[in-house]
Design a protein around this motif. Structure first.
Motif, PDB file in Angstrom:
ATOM      1  N   HIS A   7       0.675  -1.305   0.291  1.00 28.38           N
ATOM      2  CA  HIS A   7      -0.303   0.362   0.038  1.00 28.38           C
ATOM      3  C   HIS A   7       0.781   1.292  -0.272  1.00 28.38           C
ATOM      4  N   LEU A   8       2.078   1.061  -0.554  1.00 27.69           N
ATOM      5  CA  LEU A   8       3.108   2.601  -0.231  1.00 27.69           C
ATOM      6  C   LEU A   8       2.804   3.008  -1.601  1.00 27.69           C
ATOM      7  N   GLY A   9       3.119   4.817  -1.451  1.00 25.61           N
ATOM      8  CA  GLY A   9       2.923   5.080  -2.282  1.00 25.61           C
ATOM      9  C   GLY A   9       4.093   4.934  -2.746  1.00 25.61           C
ATOM     10  N   ARG A  10       5.252   4.730  -2.429  1.00 23.22           N
ATOM     11  CA  ARG A  10       6.767   4.458  -2.635  1.00 23.22           C
ATOM     12  C   ARG A  10       7.793   3.423  -2.203  1.00 23.22           C
TER      13      ARG A  10
ATOM     14  N   TYR B 156      12.641   3.208   4.984  1.00 24.10           N
ATOM     15  CA  TYR B 156      12.317   4.391   6.181  1.00 24.10           C
ATOM     16  C   TYR B 156      11.856   4.324   7.367  1.00 24.10           C
TER      17      TYR B 156
ATOM     18  N   ARG C 158      11.562  12.519   1.531  1.00 21.12           N
ATOM     19  CA  ARG C 158      10.957  11.575   2.568  1.00 21.12           C
ATOM     20  C   ARG C 158       9.632  11.101   2.589  1.00 21.12           C
ATOM     21  N   CYS C 159       8.941  11.012   2.325  1.00 24.91           N
ATOM     22  CA  CYS C 159       7.689  10.390   2.246  1.00 24.91           C
ATOM     23  C   CYS C 159       7.375   9.413   1.701  1.00 24.91           C
ATOM     24  N   VAL C 160       6.397   8.966   2.279  1.00 26.49           N
ATOM     25  CA  VAL C 160       6.876   6.792   1.375  1.00 26.49           C
ATOM     26  C   VAL C 160       5.658   6.307   1.211  1.00 26.49           C
ATOM     27  N   GLY C 161       4.568   7.544   1.331  1.00 24.49           N
ATOM     28  CA  GLY C 161       3.501   6.950   0.855  1.00 24.49           C
ATOM     29  C   GLY C 161       2.832   6.543   1.850  1.00 24.49           C
ATOM     30  N   THR C 162       2.717   6.792   2.916  1.00 24.87           N
ATOM     31  CA  THR C 162       1.954   5.587   3.993  1.00 24.87           C
ATOM     32  C   THR C 162       0.414   6.319   3.497  1.00 24.87           C
TER      33      THR C 162
ATOM     34  N   GLY D 183       3.597   9.190  -6.240  1.00 25.54           N
ATOM     35  CA  GLY D 183       3.944   7.884  -4.567  1.00 25.54           C
ATOM     36  C   GLY D 183       4.199   9.501  -3.402  1.00 25.54           C
ATOM     37  N   VAL D 184       4.013  10.566  -3.294  1.00 24.93           N
ATOM     38  CA  VAL D 184       4.562  10.891  -2.723  1.00 24.93           C
ATOM     39  C   VAL D 184       3.089  11.871  -1.670  1.00 24.93           C
TER      40      VAL D 184
END
Lengths: 450, 1100
Positions: free
Chosen positions: A126-129, A135, B913-917, B966-967
């Motif tokens: 489900h992560l965007g990246r 991380y 930094r954003c991983v997109g949770t 994704g961010v």
């Protein structure tokens, strides 16, 4: 041991048990291969969907307006929930000396480990990246960034990985005597024998080994027990720590733990019924076992139902327009059908288990377990999607149009992933505990042998 | 090998490798100047003053980064823009980079086919044809032009021996001009000084949207209507539909279609009595009681309006707009003018000082004549510039067919639009940002236009094309090399004419730097000075010091300009006069020109005060085709920014719709979103139903601007063009085009034509569900609230918010948004798109609500029970953006510190930094966080192709990160502008001063509803506004400590609003009203369950 009936020699019973259970490890037949082929095909499609999603972006899923979590997190919670009964049955019931657990605990432990392995995929999917998933892991790094331990998602990372570690250790620990039995049953000099020999860690079955094994097992059971409660509590805090109406509630931890056990037991029934048929384990997985599991279902269903009612009551009692709006929407809004599936499958259908006749009917229990599986999936779906699409700002309320083929593909792939391990597992590991069954051979078996 | 040798070799090899690694290629891609031009400093923006095209011709300042224009800001010196810029003007920046521009000259090579050619070849062909058609055979059809190009076209035609010029704009002002001639004796558009009025009644004129000069009027409207010192003016809108303008009115009157003139005359009758009259109009027959039946407006209401018109200070009546463009449009205007005259508006709020340069009064008639001539085969060469008659004229007008009779058609169009598709030769015009030019929208306000970049494609400015062909035709007096020279010659060369006559180069450069020459500013002062913006005066020093060409954001609020203007106005007191001493009602007109009372006796001529006739089915619904703020007449349709800008009224994007009253829909069995076929006697189109309680049940409305068959990938095959339903008729009295004249019937349709007919709404529920989000007070309540602000909740709230930054930080950035000033025009939204590189996501993603706009204008309708209780439907706007909460719910849930609180109180988002949770977005109660579901910044919004067209990428602002897929992203309070100001301040060893940081939304806002600044500075304007008694935080009960303080809307009404549509969920509570609200809140609270039932169908 004293309960062994009549004059049937113990050695004969043990031989029979060895033969019955280790028969499941026989080389797979065409049916197994056919199933495996289907499972791998579905898994392959799931992997294709995932790659497509990663390359294209999460837009290929059904996420809409304010619904930023949907099917994947539903699946995550669902699989974590499934993973709960294993440890419950093997550890908590062990501590409570509930002897009926012996015939199902191995299967449910295997289920636990495989379900955690499945569940763990979804927070990543489900992560965007997804390519930056690391991380989330706390380790010294050149970015000089450490995860934020305030975030429930970090708690999740720890809770799930801890749970996986303990439950797989526990599974392995309980397997050692059985692996030794499998070793002894295998043809001398075969690869199979060598593998089992290595895995059984040289188990000889001496008194000293048994004493240490039992101590260790007890210790691990005691160690694993709080985890059953903690893991799903932490998962529930993913929601409860948020301020979204429908999430932000102190009842979530017990509510989710009960729900997890509820869904886990149902999943055990769903898996055990066909297995029992195929491997001729009717004597071991008998009506008593189902009766007892049904009682667990009655208990946990009642807790879950109580939680539902409390949620509605609190929403009304709070006087908050947000809480009231959300819960009214839950049963009357765009997702009224999902809300009612949840209520009917989880609160109404299990009421049938109050009847002893139903509890002892394997067919009935199988059907009920399917209902519960569906109901519990929808419970998570409702909590996540319905709450998100109807929160504080009316202008942002939006309709979620449901999952796309990519999400269906990945969800189906996750079931295939789980079943793949399960199919491999039942062929490699004794799926009923040989040593514990020997401690108290099931009555039907003894009767037959007599 | 020796150890030393080894080290040497290793060292050299290493250095070489490193050098290769840093090859200049990468740098070259970042800054495309190997040898930078002198005035360009990489990373520092250059600002150029120029003037937009289009009817509004706003003075703007263009922000140019590394040779590319990236942002438009209003030119504060320009009287019409006043430092603001409209959404449409901002979007014309995107049109510059539109991938569907015609990229070079094209000559027809067959049906539907063109061949690329050279300019030499194209111009030679053009000149040949012109030569052969010399004389009456050459026709020039163009849009509304003023200034040098206007003159050049006339001289060019003269050089060719032709006088066949047709000036045409779809939305003309023929009726207004005719009525002004009949009543005031002047066929001109006076200055409507809304800012000075105490009471404005508009009979259909959407002066906040598209009518005449909306940006200018929006400022005037604020001056008149904003609540300050306990006072405000009142605005009443008369139109069958609640348009954006009507939604801002204090009262909306919906008479029967085509009867506005009777309402106006009824008011005049109430003012002057039965014997009253002026300009040949006798009012005897128009007593409110006598006309109530025909208009559907109670006599009581008309009498009250008349009283208010007289009592509330200078009144002003406006006509116009499409609602009024029916078969009797002139009568409405005459009636409005009678009201103006009797009510004493003339000379005070309506002045013939400087007049507006409207499109020609004979525009529509001339087009009809052109069609006849084309049919007759008299037109040999037709040149079309900046007009799209094939799209904008009803098919019944027969323009497209008649074109077939013209042997040679030349398109000087920037886009391949419906008319260009008929051309034989296309000589693409350069965009206005690539061209020289000027415009004079109002007498004496001459805006200069200068090219800020070389043409992106093989295009030429229209002026150059005309000059080249004139030379070829041997015109001796048009010898200038190019249009730039012509322009300059006209400004300073010829002593008689130019505004800079006799001045040397310095004058020219100063005019360029200022953006033009704006004449006597005193005549244009908006209202009694913008006292509410005086706080900005403190920053005037900072502003004043800035270089005019490179002044960045400086000096926009208030500034010395405004003050001077205010002073000048008091001093000169020309015909405009002081309100106190202005002549009484019915007195002679004393306008600046002194063309006195002759008009009084003028007869109203052919005007008859009768309800306008509608053709079509007797039982049908009256069809309004309405222009909108984003699409206007369709010229903005290929800009993704405009397609994705939610319509202020419906919040729909990327398509068109038909607005139907819910009762009518119920009667017809229509649900929101149903695809309908709309049929009139003149044509039929398909559109999806939008159920709108703000329209009369006997009327439906459709937006103009969609339904293009050509024009470009973003506009094509989308929605419907309601013009196809209209008759090709003109208002007999004025020759104006008829827009509101037919009835339609509706039936179900299927979407089988391959067009996109979806109704894509960007707003969820249209109601607030008693959540107290957009609050409103009546004027009395607001006065009460503001009376005791000292210990009010808003002050306490402000103290808490101010604390939400590091202790040693001198700044805590914050914002106030005054809902009483916000008109919903959405200029801020487009400005935010431009400044922050927000990509358009396209219709398919908008369906799922995935638009990336950081700032949205929420639109809330009155609760159904409130409408039932009061009988009044109302709309409130609420600009919603990241609140930069002191205790932001998004921050603690982020596992990787991508959402964090910076030392200055900003809620920052670190993209890399954003991983997109997406947990932050779930937990944001304001729902202002947006997720990049795709690589939107590099993806075509409609075709979904990667990468996006290269030209569109040039538009990105280099100061702002382009986000990848994704961010999460969201409003940053324009952190790049904060940094810029801080760096500048640091260089001078001081702190940032109030007014130095202007966010993009604030810069665009024509009403100055948005104020940004440092809450830790007690004298900052933002701090003082935030202390106002009307201040509140949205969702204050969540204790997010939002850094945005909203000031509740104020409505000039006697009806108590009690904060409107809200109960307990609000921040401040104000004195004695609290109890009342509590009581009501309790009642509402008990009903929460019921009120939450789904609202209007299609609301989600």
């Amino acid at each position: 041991m004293a309960t062994i009936a009549g004059d049937v020699p113990r050695a004969r019973i043990f031989r029979r048990i060895n033969a019955d259970i280790l028969r499941t490890l026989a080389p797979p037949g065409p049916a197994w291969y056919a199933m495996m082929a289907v499972v791998l095909a579905v898994l392959g499609f799931g992997i294709f969907c995932l790659i497509y999603q990663i390359r294209t972006g999460l837009g290929v899923t059904g996420y809409a307006n304010s619904v930023y979590w949907a099917v994947y997190i539903t699946n995550f919670v669902f699989w974590v929930g499934i993973a709960h009964s294993g440890t419950l049955i093997s550890a908590i019931l062990f501590l409570f000396r509930s002897r009926w657990r012996t015939s199902v605990y191995r299967v449910s432990e295997m289920m636990t480990v495989f379900a955690v392995m499945t569940a763990g995929l979804f927070p990543l999917i489900h992560l965007g990246r997804i390519w930056k998933f690391y991380y989330l892991l706390p380790y010294p790094n050149s970015r000089q960034i450490y995860p934020d331990f305030q975030s429930p998602l970090i708690w999740d990372t720890f809770a799930v990985s801890t749970y996986f570690t303990i439950s797989s250790t526990f599974l392995f620990m309980g397997l050692i005597p059985d692996l030794a039995a499998a070793r002894d049953a295998a043809e001398p000099g075969s690869i199979r024998r060598r593998i089992y020999a290595a895995l059984s860690l040289g188990w000889q079955g001496t008194d000293r080994e048994w004493r240490h094994f039992n101590r260790g097992y007890l210790f691990l059971a005691a160690f694993a027990t709080p985890l059953v409660l903690s893991v799903h509590s932490v998962v529930s805090w993913d929601f409860a720590a948020g301020i979204v109406p429908g999430w932000h509630s102190t009842i979530f931890a017990p509510y989710f733990v009960a729900g997890a056990i509820f869904s886990g037991v149902a999943m055990v029934i769903t898996l055990v019924v066909p297995m029992r048929k195929w491997f001729g384990l009717e004597d071991y997985l008998n009506r008593n076992t189902f009766d007892n599991m049904a009682k667990l279902i009655v208990l946990t269903s009642s807790i879950v139902t109580y939680a539902y009612l409390v949620e509605f009551f609190l929403a009304w009692y709070s006087g908050s327009p947000f809480e009231r709006g959300t819960f009214w929407d839950r049963v009357s809004g765009d997702y009224w059908w999902a809300g009612w599936i949840m209520l009917i499958c989880n609160s109404v259908v299990p009421l049938a288990c109050w009847s002893r006749k139903v509890r002892r009917s394997i067919a009935a229990m199988f059907v009920i377990s399917i209902f519960i599986n569906i109901g519990m999936w929808f419970e998570r779906f409702v909590i996540i999607v319905q709450s998100l699409q109807h929160d504080f700002m009316p202008s942002a309320w939006g309709r979620y149009f449901g999952p796309t083929w990519v999400e269906y593909g990945i969800t189906a792939g996750s079931f295939a992933w789980f079943l793949m391990y399960f199919l491999i597992g039942i062929k490699l590991l004794p799926s009923v505990s040989v040593n514990e069954v020997k401690e108290m051979p099931p009555e039907p078996l003894v009767r037959r042998l007599a | 090998m020796e150890r030393r040798d080894f080290l040497k070799i290793a060292g050299v090899a290493g250095a070489g490798g490193a050098a290769f690694g840093c090859s200049p290629k990468a740098t070259e891609r970042l800054i495309p100047y190997l040898v930078p031009e002198e005035e360009i400093v990489p990373g520092v923006a250059t600002w150029f003053a120029t003037t937009t095209d289009g009817p509004e011709a706003l003075g703007v300042r263009v922000k140019v980064r590394e040779g590319r224009p990236v942002f438009l800001e209003g030119n504060p010196l320009h009287p019409l823009s006043g430092g603001a810029v409209s959404a449409l003007a901002q979007a014309s920046l995107q049109q510059l980079y539109d991938p569907d521009r015609i990229k070079g000259p094209l000559v027809r090579s067959g049906p539907e086919r063109f061949r690329r050619t050279t300019w030499d070849e194209g111009l030679r062909l053009f000149a040949e044809r012109l030569d052969s058609a010399r004389g009456g055979g050459v026709w020039f059809l163009g849009g509304h032009l003023t200034g040098s190009l206007d003159e050049l076209v006339d001289r060019w035609l003269a050089a060719l021996g032709s006088g066949n010029r047709v000036r045409y704009e779809p939305f003309g002002y023929e009726a207004a001009l005719a009525a002004n001639r009949l009543v005031f004796g002047r066929e001109e558009m006076p200055l409507y000084d809304i800012g000075r009025a105490g009471f404005v009644i508009s009979f259909g004129a959407d002066f906040l949207e598209t009518w005449l000069a909306p940006t200018f009027f929006a400022r005037g409207f604020t001056a008149m209507h904003a609540f300050r010192n306990g006072r405000m003016g009142k605005y009443v809108h008369v139109e069958p539909r609640m348009s954006m303008g009507a939604a801002n009115a204090d009262e909306w009157i919906a008479p029967r279609p085509g009867t506005e003139m009777l309402v106006a005359l009824g008011m005049a009758h109430a003012l002057a009595g039965a014997g009253g009259g002026t300009a040949g109009v006798s009012l005897g027959a128009y007593a409110p009681e006598a006309t109530a039946e025909r208009t559907g407006v109670p006599a009581e209401t008309v009498r009250r309006l008349a009283r208010e018109f007289a009592d509330r200070g200078p009144g002003l009546a406006l006509g116009g707009g499409v609602a009024n463009a029916h078969r009797n449009a002139t009568a409405t205007w005459v009636a409005a003018n009678v009201l103006n005259r009797l009510g004493g508006a003339e000379g005070r709020t309506l002045r013939f000082g400087p007049t507006f340069r409207t499109p020609a009064a004979d525009g529509a008639r001339r087009v009809a004549e052109l069609v006849d001539r084309m049919r007759a085969g008299e037109v040999r060469v037709l040149v079309v510039h900046d007009a799209n008659p094939v799209f904008a004229l009803p098919p019944a007008a027969g323009f497209a067919e008649a074109l077939g009779n013209v042997p040679f058609k030349v398109g000087l169009s920037t886009f391949y639009d419906e008319t260009a598709a008929h051309a034989d030769l296309l000589l693409p015009a350069s965009h206005w940002l690539e061209s020289w030019g000027d415009a004079e929208p109002l007498d004496g306000v001459r805006g200069l236009r200068q090219p800020v970049l070389p043409p992106l494609h093989d295009t030429r400015p229209v002026g150059d094309v005309l000059l080249a062909t004139a030379r070829a035709a041997g015109a001796a007096d048009l010898a200038e090399e190019d249009f730039g020279a012509f322009l300059r010659g006209r400004w300073s060369g010829s002593p008689a004419r130019g505004p800079l006559a006799g001045q040397a180069d310095a004058g020219w450069f100063e005019a360029l730097a200022r953006g033009g020459s704006f004449g006597d500013p005193g005549a244009l002062v908006v209202g009694p000075g913008r006292s509410w913006s005086d706080a900005g005066a403190g920053s005037a020093a900072a502003a004043g010091g800035a270089d005019p060409t490179n002044g960045a954001n400086a000096g926009r609020p208030a500034g010395p300009g405004n003050r001077d203007r205010a002073a000048a106005s008091t001093a000169n007191g020309n015909g405009a006069g002081d309100p106190e001493t202005a002549p009484a009602a019915g007195g002679g007109a004393t306008d600046a020109g002194g063309a006195a009372g002759a008009a009084v006796t003028a007869s109203p001529g052919p005007v008859r005060f009768e309800p306008a006739a509608f053709d079509g089915d007797e039982d049908g619904l009256h069809l309004m085709a309405v222009p909108s703020i984003g699409l206007h007449d369709g010229r903005g349709a290929n800009a993704p920014w405009m397609q994705e800008l939610p319509d202020p009224v419906t919040k729909a994007v990327w398509g068109s719709w038909i607005e139907i009253h819910p009762d009518t829909a119920r009667r017809l069995g229509v649900r929101g979103g149903d695809l309908l076929e709309v049929a009139s006697p003149h044509g039929r189109v398909k559109a999806s139903a939008f159920l709108y309680p703000g329209i009369r049940p006997d009327t439906v409305a459709m937006p103009i601007g969609q339904g293009h068959t050509e024009y470009g990938r973003y506009a094509k095959r989308r929605g419907a063009n309601p013009v196809a339903l209209l008759p090709a008729e003109l208002d007999a009295a004025s020759g104006g085009r008829v827009w509101f004249a037919t009835r339609v019937t509706l039936s179900r349709a299927s979407a089988d034509d391959g067009w996109d007919h979806r109704l894509i709404e960007m707003q969820g529920s249209p109601h607030q569900h008693s959540r107290g989000i957009a609050l409103a007070y009546s004027a009395a309540e607001a006065a009460e609230a503001e009376a005791a602000p000292a210990e009010s909740e808003s002050v306490r709230l402000l103290e808490r918010i101010t604390a939400d930054a590091d202790e040693d930080s001198p700044y805590r950035w914050g914002m106030t948004i005054d809902l009483a000033k916000c008109v919903g025009c959405s200029a801020c939204v487009t400005a935010c798109y431009a400044e922050n590189n927000i990509p358009a996501v396209g219709p398919d993603d908008c369906v799922k609500g995935r638009e990336l706009s950081w700032l949205r204008i929420e639109r809330y309708w009155a609760e159904p029970d409130e409408v039932e209780e009061t009988g009044e439907f109302s709309v409130r706007w609420l600009p919603m953006l990241c609140q930069h909460c002191g205790q932001a719910p998004c921050e603690p849930v982020c596992p990787v510190y991508a959402a964090y609180h910076n030392p200055e109180g900003l809620n920052a988002q670190i993209y890399n930094r954003c991983v997109g949770t997406r947990y932050c977005a779930n937990n944001c109660p304001y729902k202002v966080r947006k997720f990049n579901f795709f690589d939107h910044s590099n993806r075509d919004p409609v075709l979904h192709a990667h990468p996006m067209p290269e030209t569109l990428q040039l538009l990105y602002n280099p100061s702002v990160t382009v986000r990848s897929k994704g961010v999460m992203e969201k409003c940053t309070f324009c952190v790049q502008r904060i940094r810029e100001a801080k760096i500048a301040a640091k260089g001078q060893g001081r702190a940032v001063r109030d007014g130095e940081v202007v966010t993009a939304c604030q810069a665009a806002c024509p009403t100055e509803a948005i104020v940004f600044g440092n809450l830790r500075e007690p004298q900052a304007r933002v701090t003082r506004e935030a202390q106002a008694g009307r201040g509140y935080s949205v969702l204050a009960s969540l204790n997010t400590r939002s850094a945005i303080t909203y000031l509740a809307d104020v409505v000039a009404t006697d009806r108590p609003l009690r904060g409107a549509a809200g109960h307990g969920e609000r921040g401040p509570s104000h004195g004695p009203m609290t109890e009342e609200r509590e009581r009501r809140g309790g009642k509402r609270g008990a009903e929460t369950g019921a009120e939450d039932a789904p609202a209007a169908p299609g609301a989600h």
